[in-house]
Motif scaffolding. Structure first.
Motif, mmCIF file in Angstrom:
data_model
loop_
_atom_site.group_PDB
_atom_site.id
_atom_site.type_symbol
_atom_site.label_atom_id
_atom_site.label_comp_id
_atom_site.label_asym_id
_atom_site.label_seq_id
_atom_site.Cartn_x
_atom_site.Cartn_y
_atom_site.Cartn_z
ATOM 1 N N ASP A 186 0.896 -1.162 0.000
ATOM 2 C CA ASP A 186 0.000 0.000 0.000
ATOM 3 C C ASP A 186 0.930 1.206 0.000
ATOM 4 N N GLY A 211 -0.440 6.700 -1.810
ATOM 5 C CA GLY A 211 -1.472 7.333 -0.988
ATOM 6 C C GLY A 211 -1.822 8.759 -1.359
ATOM 7 N N PRO A 212 -1.954 9.073 -2.671
ATOM 8 C CA PRO A 212 -2.322 10.447 -3.037
ATOM 9 C C PRO A 212 -3.771 10.714 -2.662
ATOM 10 N N ASN A 213 -4.133 11.967 -2.633
ATOM 11 C CA ASN A 213 -5.495 12.343 -2.277
ATOM 12 C C ASN A 213 -6.150 13.120 -3.399
ATOM 13 N N HIS A 224 4.363 12.159 0.067
ATOM 14 C CA HIS A 224 3.823 11.261 -0.953
ATOM 15 C C HIS A 224 4.913 10.848 -1.938
ATOM 16 N N HIS A 256 -4.222 3.173 -2.839
ATOM 17 C CA HIS A 256 -5.090 3.596 -1.732
ATOM 18 C C HIS A 256 -5.364 5.108 -1.785
ATOM 19 N N TYR A 286 -10.842 8.150 8.616
ATOM 20 C CA TYR A 286 -9.641 7.595 7.965
ATOM 21 C C TYR A 286 -9.373 6.164 8.470
ATOM 22 N N ASP A 343 -9.581 2.413 6.528
ATOM 23 C CA ASP A 343 -8.418 1.521 6.556
ATOM 24 C C ASP A 343 -8.784 0.140 7.119
ATOM 25 N N TYR A 361 2.484 -1.195 4.548
ATOM 26 C CA TYR A 361 1.991 0.162 4.356
ATOM 27 C C TYR A 361 3.191 1.106 4.290
ATOM 28 N N VAL A 386 4.124 4.395 4.312
ATOM 29 C CA VAL A 386 3.524 5.686 4.644
ATOM 30 C C VAL A 386 4.447 6.396 5.652
ATOM 31 N N GLN A 390 2.618 8.839 10.614
ATOM 32 C CA GLN A 390 1.326 8.157 10.770
ATOM 33 C C GLN A 390 1.449 6.855 11.564
ATOM 34 N N PHE A 413 -1.439 3.731 12.268
ATOM 35 C CA PHE A 413 -1.342 2.327 11.858
ATOM 36 C C PHE A 413 -1.355 1.386 13.052
HETATM 37 N N1 ARG Z 1 -3.924 9.444 1.764
HETATM 38 C C1 ARG Z 1 -3.134 9.345 2.947
HETATM 39 C C2 ARG Z 1 -2.399 10.661 3.216
HETATM 40 O O1 ARG Z 1 -2.250 11.476 2.344
HETATM 41 C C3 ARG Z 1 -2.132 8.237 2.867
HETATM 42 C C4 ARG Z 1 -2.719 6.869 2.690
HETATM 43 C C5 ARG Z 1 -1.809 5.794 3.186
HETATM 44 N N2 ARG Z 1 -2.374 4.456 3.136
HETATM 45 C C6 ARG Z 1 -3.297 4.024 3.983
HETATM 46 N N3 ARG Z 1 -3.766 2.791 3.838
HETATM 47 N N4 ARG Z 1 -3.751 4.754 4.965
HETATM 48 O O2 ARG Z 1 -1.966 10.875 4.318
#
Ligand code: ARG
Length: 612
Positions: A119, A122-124, A133, A159, A349, A353, A371, A373, A377, A381
């Protein structure tokens, strides 16, 4: 096929066993003193304790047992009782030939393939990607490739962040910005789908009114405003809950956001050589959330917390110090409970997940989910993993956070633009590409290339500069973004590695034009020896990178290999070797080095150009 380290390890372990000593003490490592030995074993020191004898006496017995071993040229005691091993030229030549004949240049595979999900990225939606990112994408892509190369069945999933509070924020911001959108949203409040042609018409109208530049402008404004304006924030929260509840206008608007963002993001990722197998979003598990909440409730895992529903995760006695609003310090359970349903009824969030773990377990039954990331974070997790294990959605230990530090600016804080904003990935790539062009020109490279090939080479140099700078550090450490250093053709950089690979390619073209063929490898000169030893060490680096989920071991190997080639090429002429056998052997070493170097670079997600 086994590398020299493993073959020697087995021989030394057998010698320990024959002395009645624990076999694991027979472990062999690459020597710290390559001038004295290729490998060493330090096991005689702990063995001395076990056997109650002086270490040198034990070492002497091991040396005695190993002397005359076909792989060894010499085996000696050093210092307090270290055992130094030197491989024979014959064994090294055999091993080099084996590597050269192997498609994978000596890299092994896992004994049992597992199903693994990485995973990463993780873009938004609409939120610009920041340097976190970038690292998630670069590291995740490499980890995915390393796992796949070792033989696991691997899926990489982006994701996509398309379901949280930022969606409500954008909805509110678009309604405030554009009266047409507001009117449309006021009309489509129900949840029933209108006819397909109506939907198409609405989507078409939205496309005329809302484009990516607008979203790029609106999101930071809205996010900023929500920090201070409580009413605004509440409107965005309600919009998030209504979107998730299925309010039609919001759903269509949201679909439009997702579409616009995704096209642009995929293009940028692709330019960086990052391609996901799955492009799933948080929203994809929407349908699983209601039944999941029911099931968690039925299992007795949900607790009420001021109108919200949470899962308590701390075990008895697990606490951390917290500060109350009035400044008093108290002990609170740690980790914090996982927020599953907010008081507005939204999925959070952590909810998406958790549901994603469930979805992945049903559709793919992974042995492992990694993951990739940002380290910041880690707490999130920890919560999601504990909740997943409690709910029985994953085997304990099968979820792992591959955290990493940040890419920082000269001030030591996460990198920002000169104006203080987040740096867009697109701008970062552009900036690096411009630098790569400049560097090529300054180094007198690429002058003979056609404009299109020059551009392609500059792009590859840029990607190599960014990725290698990132991956050559252990992922846990933060590093300072220094484009001048990253893009240099000298030093431990991506461009240096590409330059060495291209040099070999041009050498191979010349050899071909002179009809010189690769021949039977035989290792004679010290520089040949050093190169062959490195070729042999690839598998060790690969296994280390795999076990630690740390591509820097591959980056380090690639760098050493390139350097070693450079020394070899300076010391051992190929086209002018003087006799055909030597030339053929050296050419075969060059071919093998290039193959392994390109394999290693590919594991880092770096492509090599044909020429410079
Ligand atoms: N979109 C999230 C961010 O910008 C990161 C996602 C990471 N992956 C996950 N499964 N939470 O912070």
């Amino acid at each position: 096929m086994s590398d020299l380290k493993r073959s020697l390890g087995e021989a030394v372990a057998a010698a320990f066993a024959a002395q009645g000593l624990p076999v694991e003490l027979g472990r062999v490592t690459a020597s710290d003193r390559p001038d004295l030995a290729d490998f060493q074993c330090n096991g005689a020191l702990p063995a001395a304790k076990v056997a109650g004898k002086p270490p040198r006496e034990i070492a002497a017995a091991i040396v005695e047992a190993l002397s005359g071993h076909p792989l060894l040229q010499s085996v000696e005691i050093a210092g307090l009782g270290f055992i130094n091993l030197r491989v024979s030229a014959r064994a090294l030549s055999d091993r080099a030939r084996e590597i050269s004949a192997d498609e994978r240049t000596g890299a092994g595979e896992v004994a049992e393939a597992r199903r693994v999900i990485v995973d990463y990225g993780g873009p938004n939606v609409a939120k610009p990607m920041h340097v976190g990112h970038l690292r998630a994408s670069i590291i995740g892509e490499s980890v995915k490739r390393i796992y796949r190369f070792r033989g696991d069945q691997v899926l990489g999933d982006a994701h996509f962040g398309d379901w949280g509070f930022q969606m409500g924020l954008l909805i509110v911001a678009c309604c405030d910005e554009d009266p047409f959108v507001r009117t449309l949203m006021e009309r489509l409040t129900g949840t029933a789908l209108p006819s397909l042609s109506d939907q198409t018409q609405v989507m078409g109208a939205l496309a005329d009114h809302i484009d990516l530049p607008l979203l790029d402008r609106l999101y930071p404004e809205a996010a900023g405003r929500a920090k201070t304006d409580v009413d605004y924030r509440d409107r965005a929260r309600r919009a998030t809950a209504e979107l998730q509840g299925g309010r039609l206008g919001y759903r269509l608007l949201w679909q439009h956001f997702v579409k616009v963002s995704r096209v642009a993001l995929e293009r940028e990722f692709h330019a960086l050589g990052i391609d996901f197998d799955l492009w799933k979003g948080e929203s994809d598990v929407d349908g699983l959330i209601d039944p999941m909440v029911h099931e968690l409730d039925a299992k007795g895992l949900l607790a009420n917390d001021q109108g919200a529903r949470v899962i308590h995760l701390a075990r008895p006695g697990e606490t951390k110090k917290k500060k109350a609003a009035d400044g008093t310090v108290y002990e609170a359970p740690s980790p914090d409970p996982l927020l599953v349903v907010s008081s507005e009824g939204s999925a959070m969030y952590g909810t998406t997940d958790l549901a994603t773990v469930l979805d992945r377990s049903r559709t793919f039954a992974p042995h492992l989910i990694l993951y990739c990331v940002d380290q910041r974070q880690a707490d999130h997790f920890e919560q999601v993993f504990r909740a997943s294990y409690l709910a029985g959605y994953a085997e304990p230990g099968s979820l792992e956070h591959i955290g990493f530090g940040t890419m920082n600016g000269p001030d030591g804080k996460p990198f920002k633009t000169r104006e203080g904003g987040v740096l867009k990935l697109h701008d970062l790539i552009e900036m690096t590409r411009a630098k790569a062009r400049e560097r090529l020109q300054e180094a007198g490279l690429g002058g003979e290339l056609e404009p299109a090939e020059f551009e392609d080479t500059a792009h590859k140099v840029a990607v190599a500069a960014l990725k290698f700078a990132d991956l050559s550090n252990y992922r846990g450490t933060s590093y300072i973004f220094d484009l001048d250093r990253f893009s240099s053709f000298e030093g431990k950089t991506g461009p240096y590695l590409l330059y060495q690979a291209v040099r070999i390619k041009s050498l191979l073209r010349r050899a071909e034009s002179e009809r010189l063929e690769p021949g039977r490898i035989s290792i004679v000169e010290p520089a040949e020896r050093e190169l062959a030893m490195l070729l042999d060490a690839f598998d060790t680096a690969l296994i280390e990178a795999y076990d630690k989920k740390a591509p820097n071991f591959i980056a380090e190997h690639a760098f050493k290999l390139a350097q070693s080639f450079s020394r070899f090429y300076a010391a051992c002429p190929i086209l002018q070797a003087g006799n055909e056998a030597t030339a053929g052997s050296r050419l075969a070493l060059a071919v093998t080095t290039l193959k392994q170097l390109e394999l290693a670079l590919d594991l880092l997600g770096i492509e090599t150009p044909e020429r410079m």
